[in-house]
Design a protein around this motif. Structure first.
Motif, PDB file in Angstrom:
ATOM      1  N   PRO A  66      23.034-158.237   5.360  1.00  0.00           N
ATOM      2  CA  PRO A  66      21.949-158.130   6.384  1.00  0.00           C
ATOM      3  C   PRO A  66      22.441-158.002   7.531  1.00  0.00           C
ATOM      4  N   GLU A  67      22.032-156.927   8.036  1.00  0.00           N
ATOM      5  CA  GLU A  67      22.489-156.515   9.810  1.00  0.00           C
ATOM      6  C   GLU A  67      21.365-155.698  10.468  1.00  0.00           C
ATOM      7  N   PRO A  68      21.142-155.744  11.568  1.00  0.00           N
ATOM      8  CA  PRO A  68      20.184-154.854  12.208  1.00  0.00           C
ATOM      9  C   PRO A  68      20.237-153.382  11.781  1.00  0.00           C
ATOM     10  N   ALA A 100      12.085-158.808   1.368  1.00  0.00           N
ATOM     11  CA  ALA A 100      11.487-159.443   2.392  1.00  0.00           C
ATOM     12  C   ALA A 100      12.542-160.297   3.014  1.00  0.00           C
ATOM     13  N   GLY A 101      13.134-161.188   2.258  1.00  0.00           N
ATOM     14  CA  GLY A 101      14.083-162.062   2.726  1.00  0.00           C
ATOM     15  C   GLY A 101      15.329-161.257   3.412  1.00  0.00           C
ATOM     16  N   PHE A 102      15.733-160.295   2.860  1.00  0.00           N
ATOM     17  CA  PHE A 102      16.772-159.595   3.592  1.00  0.00           C
ATOM     18  C   PHE A 102      16.403-159.002   4.654  1.00  0.00           C
ATOM     19  N   ALA A 103      15.315-158.532   4.793  1.00  0.00           N
ATOM     20  CA  ALA A 103      14.746-158.069   6.516  1.00  0.00           C
ATOM     21  C   ALA A 103      14.645-159.185   7.271  1.00  0.00           C
ATOM     22  N   CYS A 364      23.560-160.009  -4.863  1.00  0.00           N
ATOM     23  CA  CYS A 364      23.360-159.891  -3.651  1.00  0.00           C
ATOM     24  C   CYS A 364      22.345-161.016  -3.105  1.00  0.00           C
ATOM     25  N   THR A 365      22.446-161.833  -2.167  1.00  0.00           N
ATOM     26  CA  THR A 365      21.323-162.799  -1.741  1.00  0.00           C
ATOM     27  C   THR A 365      20.714-162.192  -0.582  1.00  0.00           C
ATOM     28  N   PRO A 366      19.530-162.956  -0.156  1.00  0.00           N
ATOM     29  CA  PRO A 366      18.817-162.335   0.991  1.00  0.00           C
ATOM     30  C   PRO A 366      19.594-162.578   2.253  1.00  0.00           C
TER      31      PRO A 366
END
Length: 421
Positions: A66-68, A100-103, A364-366
């Protein structure tokens, strides 16, 4: 019987659920501590994400997923089958919860916090491979004589340069050179004239992942370990002094402890032991092709998210992050999208004569961090959720988790990755 620091008896026989890199490495390092192991897998050795991935050993660029930048793709891009990151348009509560968690974790602040958690284990990543080599695992680990990230323009390249600076500022060591397109082609004639800028990474390695994991399985067997393929574990029961493993065909045995290392499928077994983190399949695709000039090391096209690795006399071409059911069939549109993205960037690669077309599910995890350590039960452990980094971090994960299982002491490197976070 010896006891761990938590006061419970040290396990004498451990079941490992999952015969990929992470599970087999854990089994191998448990054997190093004198613990008997049985490895069970729903399919077979290296049948999941361990077989057809790019085989990169790149702790220098092992970072949270997860990154911007992921959010900048936009919804329309994520719904396109040709996008490097693809989300099928369907109402799946599990997937929506993960996204949702990833975001929420795709912010600069959370990326930095997760990056700081990765650095200690990244620093020890090669230690795991070195120990396996010294212990007789018969598969080659290749030094990447060249590891080139190639771009069409300098503007495109600026994204990776910024990321590398963020990696360095977080405290991780990574050495690299900035190259022109001509300089990159001088090192790697496989690059086409469309390449106008590049970065050369230093200090990384690569393997043939399928061959490596099979060699690791052979070593576990040779040291007295049991491997049970085609064994679908449907339930784990903590019975106090031991753990019962139940399979689709009935009971498969009672063990002192169990390690859940089944990749994208670990969530269903882990929930009853207090693990609430969603584990979502992030599926990757690959194939192999012939090419006139086989590169001396990995070649990466970051703008297209396409990874190329020389394996034998052919080039493995891999890519895509497809958030979809782990058991869904291979989608030929993803293979075509990777080939179309790579075609203008490689010189004299026969992308129409593809072999070994493959899809595998990365867990993959959030928050982009793995799950390593005990659950609510002191006899049930997790080793998974590494996303794209299961090959790079698999051996050191196994080494550190085996230490914790045998002694009860938690290594500092795995504390941020507790499954109960």
């Amino acid at each position: 019987m010896p006891a761990t620091t938590s006061g419970i008896p040290a396990p004498q026989h451990v079941a490992v659920i999952g015969a990929g890199m992470v599970g087999l490495a854990t089994a191998w390092f448990l054997q190093e501590r004198g613990i008997e192991v049985t490895v069970l897998d729903r399919d077979d050795v290296a049948a999941g994400a361990s077989w057809g991935n790019a085989g990169w050993l790149t702790p220098g660029i092992t970072t949270p997923l997860p990154e911007p930048a992921v959010l900048r793709y936009g919804l329309r891009a994520l719904l396109s089958p040709a996008s490097p990151v693809y989300v099928p348009p369907r109402a799946d509560p599990h997937l929506l919860r993960f996204l949702a968690g990833f975001a929420r974790h795709s912010t600069a602040g959370r990326w930095k916090a997760a990056m700081r958690a990765y650095i200690p284990i990244n620093r020890r990543a090669f230690e795991g491979f070195d120990a396996l080599e010294a212990g007789g695992v018969a598969s080659t680990v290749n030094e990447a004589k060249s590891f080139i990230a190639a771009y069409r323009t300098e503007t495109e390249r600026s994204n990776l340069l910024d990321e590398l600076e963020h990696i360095r500022s977080a405290g991780q060591e990574i050495e690299f050179d900035v190259l022109t397109g001509a300089g990159a082609r001088e090192l790697e004639p496989a690059l086409s004239d469309d390449i106008g800028a590049a970065i050369r990474l230093h200090g990384q390695r690569f393997v043939d992942p399928g061959h490596y994991v099979h060699a690791l399985a052979a070593s576990v067997r040779a040291r007295g370990g049991w491997l049970m393929p085609k064994t679908d574990v449907v339930e784990i029961r903590d019975e106090g002094p031991g753990v019962r493993v139940v399979t689709g065909a009935g009971p498969a045995g009672r063990y002192d402890a169990v390690v859940l290392a089944g990749g994208a499928w670990i969530g269903r077994l882990a929930r009853r032991f207090g693990v609430r983190t969603t584990v979502q399949a992030g599926r990757g695709y690959s194939f192999s092709v012939g090419i006139e000039h086989l590169p001396a090391g990995p070649v990466y096209f970051p703008a297209q998210r396409v990874a190329c690795t020389p394996l034998g006399d052919r080039l493995r071409v891999a890519g895509m992050m497809e958030f979809r059911s782990a058991d869904a069939p291979l989608d030929p549109r993803r293979i075509a999208a990777i080939a179309d993205a790579a075609r203008p960037l490689l010189r004299n690669a026969d992308l129409n004569a593809r072999t070994d077309e493959w899809v595998g599910a990365r867990p993959c995890t959030p928050d982009g961090m793995p799950l390593i350590g005990p659950t609510r039960s002191p006899r049930v452990y997790l080793a998974g959720g590494h996303g794209m980094w299961g090959i790079t971090l698999g051996p050191i994960t196994g080494k550190l988790l085996a230490e914790q299982i045998a002694t009860g002491g938690q290594p500092a490197e795995t504390r941020p990755f507790t499954p109960l976070r």
